[in-house]
Design an enzyme around this catalytic site. Structure first.
Site, short mmCIF file in Angstrom:
data_model
loop_
_atom_site.label_atom_id
_atom_site.label_comp_id
_atom_site.label_asym_id
_atom_site.label_seq_id
_atom_site.Cartn_x
_atom_site.Cartn_y
_atom_site.Cartn_z
N ASN A 1 47.07 -7.04 8.68
CA ASN A 1 48.18 -6.87 7.74
C ASN A 1 48.39 -5.41 7.35
O ASN A 1 49.50 -5.00 7.05
CB ASN A 1 47.97 -7.73 6.49
CG ASN A 1 48.24 -9.21 6.79
OD1 ASN A 1 48.88 -9.54 7.79
ND2 ASN A 1 47.74 -10.10 5.94
N HIS B 1 39.37 -14.67 6.93
CA HIS B 1 40.82 -14.59 6.92
C HIS B 1 41.38 -15.32 8.13
O HIS B 1 41.45 -14.78 9.23
CB HIS B 1 41.26 -13.12 6.90
CG HIS B 1 42.74 -12.95 6.74
ND1 HIS B 1 43.44 -11.89 7.26
CD2 HIS B 1 43.66 -13.72 6.11
CE1 HIS B 1 44.72 -12.03 6.96
NE2 HIS B 1 44.87 -13.12 6.27
N SER C 1 44.44 -12.81 1.80
CA SER C 1 45.07 -11.96 2.81
C SER C 1 44.95 -10.49 2.45
O SER C 1 44.95 -9.64 3.33
CB SER C 1 46.56 -12.26 2.92
OG SER C 1 46.80 -13.61 3.02
P1 NAD Z 1 49.55 -22.56 -0.98
O1 NAD Z 1 50.29 -22.25 -2.21
O2 NAD Z 1 50.22 -23.29 0.13
O3 NAD Z 1 48.27 -23.42 -1.35
C1 NAD Z 1 47.41 -23.12 -2.41
C2 NAD Z 1 46.80 -24.43 -2.87
O4 NAD Z 1 45.73 -24.15 -3.74
C3 NAD Z 1 47.77 -25.32 -3.65
O5 NAD Z 1 47.78 -26.60 -3.05
C4 NAD Z 1 47.18 -25.36 -5.05
O6 NAD Z 1 47.38 -26.62 -5.70
C5 NAD Z 1 45.73 -25.11 -4.78
N1 NAD Z 1 45.01 -24.53 -5.90
C6 NAD Z 1 45.43 -23.58 -6.76
N2 NAD Z 1 44.47 -23.30 -7.66
C7 NAD Z 1 43.41 -24.10 -7.35
C8 NAD Z 1 42.12 -24.27 -7.91
N3 NAD Z 1 41.76 -23.59 -8.98
N4 NAD Z 1 41.32 -25.17 -7.35
C9 NAD Z 1 41.70 -25.86 -6.27
N5 NAD Z 1 42.90 -25.74 -5.70
C10 NAD Z 1 43.76 -24.87 -6.25
O7 NAD Z 1 48.95 -21.18 -0.47
P2 NAD Z 1 48.49 -20.78 1.00
O8 NAD Z 1 49.64 -20.21 1.72
O9 NAD Z 1 47.75 -21.91 1.59
O10 NAD Z 1 47.51 -19.57 0.70
C11 NAD Z 1 46.19 -19.77 0.22
C12 NAD Z 1 45.40 -18.51 0.40
O11 NAD Z 1 45.39 -18.16 1.77
C13 NAD Z 1 45.96 -17.29 -0.31
O12 NAD Z 1 44.89 -16.49 -0.75
C14 NAD Z 1 46.75 -16.59 0.78
O13 NAD Z 1 46.88 -15.21 0.55
C15 NAD Z 1 45.87 -16.84 1.96
N6 NAD Z 1 46.52 -16.77 3.26
C16 NAD Z 1 47.75 -17.28 3.47
C17 NAD Z 1 48.35 -17.21 4.72
C18 NAD Z 1 49.70 -17.82 5.00
O14 NAD Z 1 50.28 -17.52 6.05
N7 NAD Z 1 50.21 -18.67 4.14
C19 NAD Z 1 47.65 -16.60 5.77
C20 NAD Z 1 46.37 -16.11 5.54
C21 NAD Z 1 45.81 -16.19 4.29
#
Ligand code: NAD
Length: 702
Positions: free
Chosen positions: A487, A437, A416
């Site tokens: 953002n 994104h 993000s």
């Molecule tokens: P989350 O914590 O729900 O999920 C992350 C997942 O990644 C977890 O299940 C974890 O076990 C897994 N993980 C961690 N390290 C890993 C690795 N080395 N190999 C494989 N899997 C691994 O997080 P999220 O909210 O899904 O966010 C993920 C990404 O998306 C982040 O970069 C976040 O900034 C971005 N993002 C989030 C949102 C949102 O609204 N949540 C929106 C846009 C972008």
């Protein structure tokens, strides 16, 4: 005696004769829109045929891929739109003659195209044709008699459903409901000529206009009341019910006049202008400025997603929904199982709502292959990383991808806010690294910010823009900066929301003022939904770069320090009952706010809703103008697409940049300068805005 030569009609309508049948070809690519020259050609061609002793009947067809996509909306609100002949003049020419006019439809007959066909005596269609009156989707009603003729042809209730939804019907359905007379399986032209000649021989000249309209006992008032006011096109949906009601109450001629008056009112109204702006903006957004012609696009047949959390699961579903196989990789069993369970539950909800069949759910689930092994993603054409938002973790993952993935694979990150160039440097192939994104929930939200790094190749960018469209997303190309487009603009928007709370508004008032404006959610409730901790972490990271002379509200930090991270902790700007997502006012927040205001020496005061809306909107606009000037966004209209499709900005207002253009750039600048005088530094007007006003421009885009 040699027959007189055929008249030249216009650049966009061609006349031929086939025996004693005149054939008029609509020839205005790409969709034969009914602009002024097409209307003139049609009118003159029909008038000529009616007067010619060598012609018994007329057939109208479209050249290229469609009969007609409808009015030429680029001509709306220009003199060309009002130039005669209008559609009613063409209909009058058809009705005045004693020769059948047959519309032979292939591809699409939409909007004005279908209205013209409705004014003909007969309609034929190929089996793959689609017919519809989608005007409401642009905040309009049909303005060429569609709401008066359609109910006479297919019945009031069916007509209402069609014009109010704007949805098209396929040719078979059109035949069933009497919208077309016959389907033509083979060559359309000879079949239509033959049909027209026979109709002429029989003297078969039915016109929808002359049919009686039985009162179907519809409760029109209830129909209007059922239109949710928040819908992007609520005004148009209600107005179209008015028009069909008029068809049941007024004479045909008076009904036409009524419909036209409603059309003219709506076409000049802000809602339709905004929706038409977005219509073009969304078609423009996927275009990459300066992309060399012939840039290759890679085939992306197999996708891998890393991380089965909130985003990874949603992204995997987005591809499975488009029929594309996905490998979903996690670091441990428990997380993988949790992720797959969540996907299954999400699909289950859609099945329970009756919007997806069990069989389709099974097919989609089968397309998602869970794994813990990087070996399983070696063959992927596109890998999308959605692991924790932590630079060290991302760099480690990308180094690993570099080692495992096949040459030519696109390596994407869903970060993000992190620096994609730094992530790319963890690989030996930064040209293949890009940001994708997605927005939460990724299987639902249409927006996709495609973030080009400094090294990302044109081919990778072009491939990602096309891929996004293939999975039904609206892609917007942006460059790397803190928060990208969406953002980064949120930072100023939230800042103003917090200031307003500190100065005297309650969180509920701020949110309500903005939802009254049309935002899907208020900024504070949205923060609670997204999780306040993420932004808090970003603020802490950026604290050393914060200019000391700028005002800073501590309210949001104090709320986080109290362990209130939003819905997930049951408290944020609001409190939440267990298991509920309903924001409830919380005296604990009021106490934090009052404390912060006292510390900052602020005397709290009553604040008007208008001030809330203006400060939050102008903060978006000013930052948007900076993003544009820095080249982070390609066009102002792209910023509108981002806000409407990713941030719940009301489509009926066209997006923040269009909102400012509607207000007037000069007034926008005046208001920002007035805020600068009162509130100082945050409100330095964006240089681009100052320049546009100095140049006398009314648009941000040059
Ligand atoms: P989350 O914590 O729900 O999920 C992350 C997942 O990644 C977890 O299940 C974890 O076990 C897994 N993980 C961690 N390290 C890993 C690795 N080395 N190999 C494989 N899997 C691994 O997080 P999220 O909210 O899904 O966010 C993920 C990404 O998306 C982040 O970069 C976040 O900034 C971005 N993002 C989030 C949102 C949102 O609204 N949540 C929106 C846009 C972008």
């Amino acid at each position: 005696m040699t027959p007189a030569p055929l008249p030249e009609l216009s650049d966009t309508v061609r006349l031929e004769t086939h025996g004693r049948v005149a054939v008029l070809w609509l020839d205005s690519p790409p969709v034969n829109g009914l602009g002024n020259t097409v209307r003139r050609g049609l009118h003159d061609g029909i008038a000529w045929a009616m007067g010619s002793a060598d012609v018994d009947a007329v057939v109208v067809l479209g050249r290229g891929s469609a009969f007609s996509g409808g009015a030429d909306i680029r001509q709306f609100n220009t003199p060309a739109m009002f130039e005669r002949p209008l559609s009613r003049d063409i209909a009058a020419a058809i009705a005045a003659g004693r020769k059948p006019v047959v519309a032979a439809i292939h591809g699409v007959a939409f909007g004005g195209g279908l209205e013209f066909a409705l004014a003909c005596h007969h309609r034929l269609a190929t089996p793959s044709a689609k017919l519809g009156l989608p005007e409401v989707t642009l905040g309009l009603v049909p303005g060429g008699g569609g709401t008066q003729r359609l109910p006479r042809l297919i019945g009031v209730e069916r007509a209402l459903d069609m014009v109010q939804s704007g949805a098209a019907v396929n040719a078979r359905r059109a035949l069933e409901i009497g919208l077309v007379d016959r389907l033509v399986e083979g060559d359309l032209l000879p079949a239509a000529v033959e049909f027209a000649a026979q109709a002429a021989a029989r003297g078969d000249l039915p016109l929808a206009a002359t049919r009686a309209l039985p009162d179907a006992g519809i409760d029109f008032a209830a129909r209007r009341a059922a239109v949710a006011p928040k819908l992007r096109n609520a005004l148009a949906q209600q107005a179209v019910v008015d028009c069909v009601e008029a068809a049941t109450r007024l004479s045909f001629e008076d009904g036409l006049t009524f419909e036209r008056a409603v059309f003219e009112r709506l076409v000049g109204a802000p809602e339709s202008r905004a929706l038409r702006h977005l219509f073009f903006a969304e078609r423009e957004a996927p275009k990459v400025a300066g992309l060399p012609a012939g840039t290759a696009r890679r085939d992306l047949r197999e996708v891998a997603v890393l991380g089965a959390g909130t985003m990874g699961g949603g992204i995997a579903m987005a591809y499975a929904n488009a029929g594309i196989p996905v490998v979903l990789l996690e670091r441990e069993h428990a997380a993988l199982d949790r992720g797959m369970d969540l996907i299954r539950r999400n699909y289950g909800v859609t099945v329970a709502k009756g919007k997806l069949s069990e069989a389709d759910m099974a097919r989609r689930m089968a397309l998602i292959r869970p794994t813990l092994s990087y070996a399983d993603i070696a063959a992927a054409d596109l890998v999308i990383e959605a692991v924790f938002e932590d630079m060290a973790v991302k760099r480690e993952v990308f180094a690993r991808l570099d080692a495992v993935c096949k040459p030519g694979a696109i390596l994407a990150t869903n970060t993000s806010r992190l620096d994609i160039d730094e992530i790319a440097r963890a690989t030996t192939r930064p040209q293949d690294v890009v940001g994708l994104h997605f927005f939460s929930p990724a299987n639902v939200m249409k927006l996709l910010e495609v973030v080009r790094g400094e090294a990302t190749s044109q081919e990778v960018i072009a491939s990602c823009m096309r891929m996004a469209q293939d999975i039904g997303k609206v892609p917007v190309l942006v460059r790397v900066c803190e928060g990208f487009v969406g953002n980064r603009m949120l930072t100023g928007y939230w800042r103003e929301a917090w200031f307003l709370v500190e100065e005297g508004a309650s969180p509920q008032q701020v949110d309500r003022a903005l939802t009254d404006f049309g935002m899907a959610m208020g900024p504070l409730a949205m923060g609670d939904l997204a999780g306040l901790d993420i932004n808090w972490a970003a603020r802490k990271r950026l604290a050393p770069t914060r200019p000391a002379h700028l005002r800073y509200s501590k309210v949001a930090d104090r709320i986080c320090e109290a362990g209130r991270f939003g819905q997930k902790t049951g408290a944020g700007w609001y409190r939440y009952e267990p298991g509920s997502r309903t924001p409830l006012p919380d005296p604990a927040v009021d106490a934090i706010v009052e404390q912060c205001a006292a510390e900052a020496g602020i005397t709290r005061r009553p604040i008007a809703d208008q001030e809330i809306v203006e400060r939050c909107m102008l903060a978006l606009v000013n930052e948007g103008a900076r993003l544009l000037e820095e080249g982070i966004a390609q066009r102002a209209s792209d910023i509108d697409v981002v806000y409407v499709n990713g941030y719940g900005f009301p489509a009926s207002r066209g997006g923040p940049m269009f909102w400012a253009e509607t207000l007037g750039l000069e007034r926008t600048l005046d208001k920002i300068r007035a805020l600068e005088r009162v509130h100082g530094g945050h409100w330095v007007p964006a240089p681009l805005l100052v320049r546009r006003v100095a140049e006398g421009q009314v648009r941000f885009d040059a």
